[in-house]
Design an enzyme around this catalytic site. Structure first.
Site, PDB file in Angstrom:
ATOM      1  N   ALA A 106      -0.461  10.371  -3.695  1.00  0.00           N
ATOM      2  CA  ALA A 106       0.549  10.046  -2.682  1.00  0.00           C
ATOM      3  C   ALA A 106       0.520   8.566  -2.316  1.00  0.00           C
ATOM      4  O   ALA A 106      -0.330   7.803  -2.797  1.00  0.00           O
ATOM      5  CB  ALA A 106       0.332  10.909  -1.452  1.00  0.00           C
ATOM      6  N   HIS A 107       1.421   8.177  -1.437  1.00  0.00           N
ATOM      7  CA  HIS A 107       1.524   6.761  -1.062  1.00  0.00           C
ATOM      8  C   HIS A 107       0.263   6.255  -0.367  1.00  0.00           C
ATOM      9  O   HIS A 107      -0.352   6.941   0.413  1.00  0.00           O
ATOM     10  CB  HIS A 107       2.762   6.467  -0.210  1.00  0.00           C
ATOM     11  CG  HIS A 107       3.012   7.350   0.959  1.00  0.00           C
ATOM     12  ND1 HIS A 107       4.118   7.190   1.760  1.00  0.00           N
ATOM     13  CD2 HIS A 107       2.333   8.395   1.465  1.00  0.00           C
ATOM     14  CE1 HIS A 107       4.091   8.098   2.699  1.00  0.00           C
ATOM     15  NE2 HIS A 107       3.029   8.837   2.549  1.00  0.00           N
ATOM     16  N   ASN A 108      -0.092   5.034  -0.741  1.00  0.00           N
ATOM     17  CA  ASN A 108      -1.203   4.316  -0.112  1.00  0.00           C
ATOM     18  C   ASN A 108      -2.578   4.894  -0.391  1.00  0.00           C
ATOM     19  O   ASN A 108      -3.556   4.530   0.256  1.00  0.00           O
ATOM     20  CB  ASN A 108      -0.986   4.183   1.400  1.00  0.00           C
ATOM     21  CG  ASN A 108       0.273   3.400   1.701  1.00  0.00           C
ATOM     22  OD1 ASN A 108       1.301   3.956   2.064  1.00  0.00           O
ATOM     23  ND2 ASN A 108       0.227   2.115   1.447  1.00  0.00           N
ATOM     24  N   GLN A 143      10.409   3.340   1.371  1.00  0.00           N
ATOM     25  CA  GLN A 143       9.065   2.914   1.006  1.00  0.00           C
ATOM     26  C   GLN A 143       9.147   1.504   0.410  1.00  0.00           C
ATOM     27  O   GLN A 143       9.844   1.281  -0.581  1.00  0.00           O
ATOM     28  CB  GLN A 143       8.459   3.909   0.030  1.00  0.00           C
ATOM     29  CG  GLN A 143       8.478   5.356   0.562  1.00  0.00           C
ATOM     30  CD  GLN A 143       7.436   5.646   1.624  1.00  0.00           C
ATOM     31  OE1 GLN A 143       6.239   5.548   1.359  1.00  0.00           O
ATOM     32  NE2 GLN A 143       7.879   5.965   2.834  1.00  0.00           N
TER      33      GLN A 143
END
Lengths: 356, 356, 356
Positions: free
Chosen positions: C241-243, C200
């Site tokens: 979570a991511h983004n 990431q």
């Protein structure tokens, strides 16, 4: 990233792709289509991203043959069969890695512990009796590795992780920050209105290439071990209770909870916040959609779901009123009775017609 | 385990059981029926485990009188009324305990804190102003005990636990790794489109024999205290919001969330991942099955449930379509209307017959 | 509290309220109506608390003009338009604040990090390369601030927090104990039956006045950043979570999970344990009641709900049996068929009558 940049030719070589355009084009980073600048490389993950790719300022695109033909205005490409996989590979090139080796002076390591020479043990790590830490493994600040824990090669243990209960981790295991492995399972014998604690004597076995997110709890077994097989991947805030078994390559999304002694097969995917009741079995190749509630064995591969989805609040309230009535409504009989009544009616009508 | 092994006679004495077989048989450990070897002792928890017991390699079995009579091929037994309770007792014999005493040199302890002589304070523990740590209490590495926190006798506080908000823990409390007690409750006054923080001035009171799992959050109260009464047991990843009250001996499984100011009675059991909305009351002796959703008071003891269980995905999709129609279907009238129509039909039929 | 007490006049001035009674009355603390003693001040949050206020031993009450008129037996009041907001303001007066400045000798701070002179860095904090810590910020014991993380002014970072992934926090951000910010998102490319990790490369951006509870996980983005806008407030054990993007002043209650790349609007309120599936959008001003399950975009402001609520267990079992039949019951046709049959019947009856 580890270097200032890469030439297009080097990147194409790394992902085993075919290069189109300027082989000396200098690439400084990976980026999303939306945020990319000219020195960036992007991937295009299917036809639905073509418009975004056209509008992107990226200098290079990782695409399939088919996608390249649609992107007439672009010049530099790497053509591969699976752009997403090529992207996954490239992230490792541009990742900032921990390069330190050795043991920080503030780490407290028991004299009986064996630490490989090229491992990195960061500040304030505590490592107990008879622990083993393998080659090239990184243990970040403040991790606590309790007595008799063994960690293999090439592992990454992030800050504030607690590993206890004599857990054994194989190679290439990644454990993210503030996760707890090997803590005591929730075992109590009820007797005369009180809960009598069952000390947990089992451990945790974690296979190769397992990935565990942040703030997870993986409990040690009561007598036998809790087991995560090779290739299991687990997101954040997941509960794995004592004596759970999880088969190879199963993926568990954030906020799932697996109760004690449940057995989950290989290659399963558990959607976020799903729950699995204790002492049951889930077959291989089962997919649970998000927020699934598993209270019985699943013996067949397939996709399963729970939950009523989302309702506008006033619609929901009315629906709940009806749901509370449902138990007393003989649903399967209604259609049969309607059909029966319809037949009676038609028979009556024809009787009347005949008598006209 | 604390010793290399025990004689069968010693073990029988410890669980107040009747011994059958070789009183000098040497037992090295507790084990599951499946994994046991000859020097191990197992328990048989009812008739359904008889086949497994027959197949087991264990040298000794803890059983009831009734179970012993079924196990013809076995020689060594301890007979008790409650084998599960005897097993619970024995786990404490074979558990590896922390035996250290005193304060590690790296612990940072405020000069005003009072630490009992026989407590153990592990590496890098930080203890603030006016804290108290009682006799025989163990505080593992990296725990942070903030100002004015008091911890009783015989407690176990695992690694990376944070106790703050001037929380008070009584005796024999066990808190597992990475749990937070006394953090600020989620209190905000909305005003002109923004959230205005309400500093939390209450504390947390934790009774005797309370057990809290790993990665839990137990918030301090806003003005009054959050209270966990004696004997409460809590699994991992549980949220207890500000001003919650939990009655004696209530058990809360993993991933439950109890919202602010909820009051839960004595001897309740909350199944995993259940949620309780704020400011409501649950009576004594209430059991919630897993993933229950409590949005109203529960005034009667009993068992309660939520959730639609698990559906094969295509069945689930059709069910959801129907559920969205349910609000407009007058369920309770359907059967009445069917009965009414049936009666009309029969009346018509008999009219017709009479006229034949 | 910072002082031994305050005169009623001072308190009235602080909340811009009108004073009634003894302006020199000495107030030692804020309290709840139930627990208050004579030297305490309470707030009355509407008519429904009037009986409790009458019974309270508090010496002073914060009320509206209307409420004061009902409390005939009381003497000392502060009259304001919004008692709850006045209470929120006063909590800050009576809160025990961290007043230390400087860097404890046991903190490990990389030589390239920039720490403001009046920040406080507690024991065993680890701060990496190129980090920045702003004016008046407090970083509690054992927090780990990894390389390239930047923290603004007047922030509070509690014990055992891990901030990594080069996250950037603006001013007045509060992060409670054992929370992880910037850990690796759950990104894997499936290929030939295995999961291939996607390193990431994105980060986390956290705006001004954001509040994050304890034991939360806020992942860094895959390529772009995870973003929490100004004024977002988050309770404990929440997964971001991511983004994910969260708009200004949105409030997220405990145990919610927001999956990757979801976009949540401004001024939303997510009830406890709600789940939002990845890659979808929620409009501004959306309220989700507790345990909501969001699997589709929400394009209109409003209140939404999920879940079937709580059933007595035997009622629930019957309801689930019916629910499993629902897919095969043509609900919308039943009423139409009933109406149609009714009409036929009536037509038959009138035909018969005519023939009498």
């Amino acid at each position: 990233m580890n270097r200032h940049g890469y030439r297009l030719e080097e990147i194409a070589h790394l992902v085993k792709g075919e290069l189109f355009g300027d082989k000396d084009f200098k690439i400084s980073n990976l980026a999303s289509l939306e945020q990319a600048q000219n020195q960036h490389i992007c991937f295009v993950n299917g036809d639905k991203y073509l418009a975004q790719a056209e509008a992107s300022h990226a200098g290079v695109f990782i695409v399939t043959q088919h996608l390249m033909q649609q992107l007439k205005s672009k010049k530099n490409f790497i053509v591969v069969d699976n752009p997403y996989l090529a992207f996954a590979t490239l992230t490792h090139i541009f990742e900032k890695k921990v390069t330190q080796k050795g043991i920080e002076s503030t780490a407290q390591i028991h004299s009986s512990a064996i630490i490989a020479d090229d491992a990195y043990i960061a500040h304030y790590v505590v490592i107990g009796e008879n622990c083993v830490v393998g080659r090239n493994t990184i243990i970040q600040s403040h991790a606590v590795i309790d007595h008799h824990v063994e960690i293999g090669n090439d592992c990454f243990i992030d800050a504030h992780v607690t590993i206890t209960g004599a857990a054994k981790l194989k190679d290439r295991v990644r454990v993210h920050a503030n996760t707890v492995i090997g803590s005591e399972g929730f075992g109590f014998a009820p007797y005369q209105g009180k809960w009598h604690r069952i000390a947990q004597l089992g451990s945790v076995q974690i296979g190769n290439d397992v990935r565990i997110g942040s703030n997870c709890s993986i409990d040690r077994g009561a007598l036998d071990d809790t087991i995560l097989e090779d290739g299991v991947i687990i997101d954040n805030l997941v509960q794995i209770a004592h004596n759970v078994y999880i088969g190879q390559n199963t993926a568990i999304a954030a906020k799932c909870g697996i109760a004690g002694s449940a057995r989950i097969g290989k290659n399963c995917i558990l959607g976020g916040a799903s729950g699995v009741v204790g002492h049951l079995e889930i077959a291989d190749n089962v997919t649970l959609t998000a927020m699934s509630m598993v209270t019985k064995n699943i013996s067949e591969a397939g996709t399963y779901s729970s939950g009523i989805g989302l309702f506008e609040n006033s619609h929901w309230k009315k629906t709940i009123v009806r749901l509370r009535q449902l138990a007393d409504v003989p649903l399967t009989q209604i259609t049969k009775r309607l059909d029966h009544i319809q037949a009676q009616l038609e028979s009556l009508e024809s009787t009347l017609k005949l008598r006209k």
